[in-house]
Motif scaffolding. Structure first.
Motif, PDB file in Angstrom:
ATOM      1  N   HIS A 181      -3.724  -0.722   5.733  1.00  0.00           N
ATOM      2  CA  HIS A 181      -2.984   0.481   6.101  1.00  0.00           C
ATOM      3  C   HIS A 181      -2.805   0.613   7.609  1.00  0.00           C
ATOM      4  O   HIS A 181      -2.868   1.716   8.159  1.00  0.00           O
ATOM      5  N   TYR A 225      -1.531   2.750  -7.214  1.00  0.00           N
ATOM      6  CA  TYR A 225      -2.964   3.034  -7.068  1.00  0.00           C
ATOM      7  C   TYR A 225      -3.461   3.607  -8.384  1.00  0.00           C
ATOM      8  O   TYR A 225      -2.818   4.489  -8.965  1.00  0.00           O
ATOM      9  N   HIS A 240      -5.528  -2.619  -6.220  1.00  0.00           N
ATOM     10  CA  HIS A 240      -5.261  -1.343  -6.910  1.00  0.00           C
ATOM     11  C   HIS A 240      -4.290  -1.454  -8.081  1.00  0.00           C
ATOM     12  O   HIS A 240      -4.176  -0.504  -8.852  1.00  0.00           O
ATOM     13  N   ASP A 283      -1.023  -3.473  -3.731  1.00  0.00           N
ATOM     14  CA  ASP A 283      -1.216  -2.032  -3.838  1.00  0.00           C
ATOM     15  C   ASP A 283       0.136  -1.345  -4.046  1.00  0.00           C
ATOM     16  O   ASP A 283       0.486  -0.377  -3.377  1.00  0.00           O
ATOM     17  N   ASP A 331      -3.141  -4.364   2.930  1.00  0.00           N
ATOM     18  CA  ASP A 331      -4.426  -3.859   2.442  1.00  0.00           C
ATOM     19  C   ASP A 331      -5.089  -2.800   3.307  1.00  0.00           C
ATOM     20  O   ASP A 331      -5.738  -1.904   2.784  1.00  0.00           O
ATOM     21  N   CYS A 363       0.811  -1.228   0.000  1.00  0.00           N
ATOM     22  CA  CYS A 363       0.000   0.000   0.000  1.00  0.00           C
ATOM     23  C   CYS A 363       0.848   1.284   0.000  1.00  0.00           C
ATOM     24  O   CYS A 363       1.065   1.903   1.040  1.00  0.00           O
TER      25      CYS A 363
HETATM   26 FE    FE Z   1      -4.105  -0.197  -0.033  1.00  0.00          FE
END
Ligand code: FE
Ligand code: CA
Length: 529
Positions: A426, A195, A248, A192, A424, A165
């Motif tokens: 965060h 994004y 993402h 991720d 995922d 992420c």
């Molecule tokens: Fe994420």
């Protein structure tokens, strides 16, 4: 073709000849294409073609994948001529590339965005190597990577980090600055990596465009935007990586051929094909992962002697649609009393991958068996105003029957020290996974560690904290730091440290250990270190 990136004499000479000779060979289908023998060797680039850096990955006991991609104009389609270009590479046992043990020539194929994936074999197990590419009259940065220990060999220690992420617009990649300097054997990325969506409001930096990518060129530009960060490139250049994706990399919350916006599945699969190909083009992946249309094989294993086996999983490509959807909108929802999440026919991994995982866990020679996947596996229940249980349907809670089925089989099969790592959401989480999360006395099947984001904004700390007493299998939660997780495995125990940076807007921000845990071999329970 971009003549200004070619010497004047090669545009008409080498260019057209090579093009004609290549046409026959390049007519093969992309998925079965082998390296064309006709790559242009005397191409010269006016600008540095190695702007995206170098990377390595998928280590075995005798080799690894080396990666680069030629892109003198990285966020503008790459800026390469529409020709296959020869790229020379060397592998050495020293950083200065004086003791070269392998060398060769690869082809940067325009159909794969001039990416290069070299699979090295026949090296010694369990040691560091350095590598470099040259093309267009330029040399790449020197990368460092390592082979895994021999199969079944005794291994006293393995250090690995995992990340997820990394929204480019939410901060600078200061966490990677620390990771790049860390003492690690392996880095895992759990999704991720890019994004597709851009942020409204004030952000410290912007994507190359605020438009969502939908075609191949646009996804390439997005990866190039992310790889413009020097700390990310440094982390790639210093360790072998094992990567998997989450949503993402294609689109928020997609499920197989179902998009968040309920696009026509045929159209969405074209978008997915573009996104998967761009992912392949930018990651150190083996030929086995070369995309075929909208499909791409990403689940695979990596073993480190007798100490650890990583089972890298794909949580997106084969899953059934999220349950209890609200009509035209796809993707995840917070849903009260969603009984369809208990549907035993629903799947997150798909039957083939699930069987592959269970068979691989049973056959594994690793003392530690790490499930590397993108999501939190632990149940997390909140309540609506009427006291009804509420679950987030895009995560494992939307596929609760599949989770129960898997954890019950792991418990029955007596797998050697399984643990799950994820991303995922965060935030840092440490949990104990159970067949029945609602039974406080149910035995722990395996521990789970979820790492926080590199930059992506976290969930509310205070409101989540209030829900922890009703979820006693969650032993730790903190969403206030960005960072990564760092593990050290030995035969006797696994130590996991949650590493947080204070300020994602400052890429010089200090790193500190937010929390640390120990798992003793033979005991799946979590202990605070
Ligand atoms: Fe994420
Ligand atoms: Ca995600």
């Amino acid at each position: 073709m971009t003549p200004r990136h070619l010497r004047a004499h090669s545009v008409d000479g080498i260019g057209s000849l090579a093009r004609r000779r290549c046409m026959v060979r390049l007519s093969a289908i992309l998925a079965t294409a082998l390296v064309p023998a006709c790559a242009v060797a005397d191409w010269h680039s006016a600008d540095d073609p190695f702007t995206l850096g170098v990377a390595s990955g998928d280590p075995t006991s005798d080799g690894f994948v080396l990666w680069t991609r030629l892109a003198p104009r990285p966020t503008d389609g790459g800026g390469m001529p529409d020709l296959p270009i020869a790229v020379d590479w060397t592998v050495s046992t020293d950083e200065r590339q004086t003791r070269i043990v392998r060398r060769g020539r690869a082809t940067a194929d325009p159909r794969l965005g001039h990416s290069v994936h070299v699979e090295i074999e026949g090296l010694d197990p369990d040691r560091w190597y350095w590598y470099r590419f040259t093309a267009g009259g330029a040399a790449s940065p020197v990368g460092r990577t390592r082979t895994a220990p021999a199969p079944g060999a005794p291994v006293p220690r393995l250090r690995f980090a995992f990340a997820s992420c990394q929204h480019y617009e939410h901060g600078l990649f200061g966490a990677y600055r620390h990771m790049a300097r860390d003492d690690l054997d392996l880095v895992l990325h759990l999704g991720d990596y890019i994004y597709e969506g851009s942020s409204a409001g004030r952000v410290p930096r912007r994507h190359e465009t605020k438009e969502e990518p939908v075609d191949l060129i646009q996804y390439r530009n997005r990866y190039a935007c992310y790889k413009s960060d020097p700390h990310l490139r440094a982390a790639h250049a210093n360790f072998p990586w094992l990567v998997t994706w989450d949503d993402h990399e294609v689109e928020n919350d997609y499920a197989a051929d179902q998009s968040e916006n309920r696009d026509d599945p045929a159209w969405f699969l074209q978008r997915r094909a573009a996104a998967y190909q761009a992912y392949y083009e930018h990651m150190p992946l083996r030929r086995a992962s070369l995309p075929r249309g909208p499909d791409m094989l990403l689940y695979r294993r990596a073993a480190f002697g007798d100490l650890a086996t990583f089972h890298v999983l794909d949580n997106r490509q084969y899953r059934s649609d999220q349950p209890c959807g609200e009509g035209r909108r796809g993707g995840g929802n917070m849903v009260a009393n969603c009984t369809d999440r208990l549907d035993p026919s629903a799947t997150l991994w798909g039957a083939t991958q699930e069987r592959w995982l269970e068979q691989g866990l049973a056959a594994s020679r690793g003392r530690w068996n790490v499930l590397a996947q993108s999501l939190m596996m632990a149940q997390f229940t909140s309540r609506d105003a009427s006291g009804h249980p509420v679950h987030w349907t895009d995560g494992w809670d939307g596929y609760a029957a599949a989770r129960t089925r898997f954890l019950a089989r792991v418990a029955a099969a007596k797998i050697s020290n399984p643990l799950s790592i994820g991303g995922d959401i965060h935030s840092f989480w440490a949990s104990e996974l159970k067949v029945d999360f609602d039974d406080a006395r149910a035995p722990v099947v395996m521990p789970e560690f979820v790492g926080t984001s590199i930059t992506s904004r976290g969930r509310s700390y205070e409101s989540t904290l209030k829900l922890l007493p009703a979820n006693p299998h969650v032993r730790f939660f903190d969403s206030r730091q960005r960072g990564y997780a760092r593990a050290e495995a030995t035969p006797a125990r696994l130590h996991m440290a949650f590493q947080g940076i204070a300020d994602p807007l400052d890429d010089g921000s200090a790193l500190r250990t937010v929390a640390a845990f120990v798992v003793e071999a033979g005991r799946p329970d979590l202990e605070r270190a």
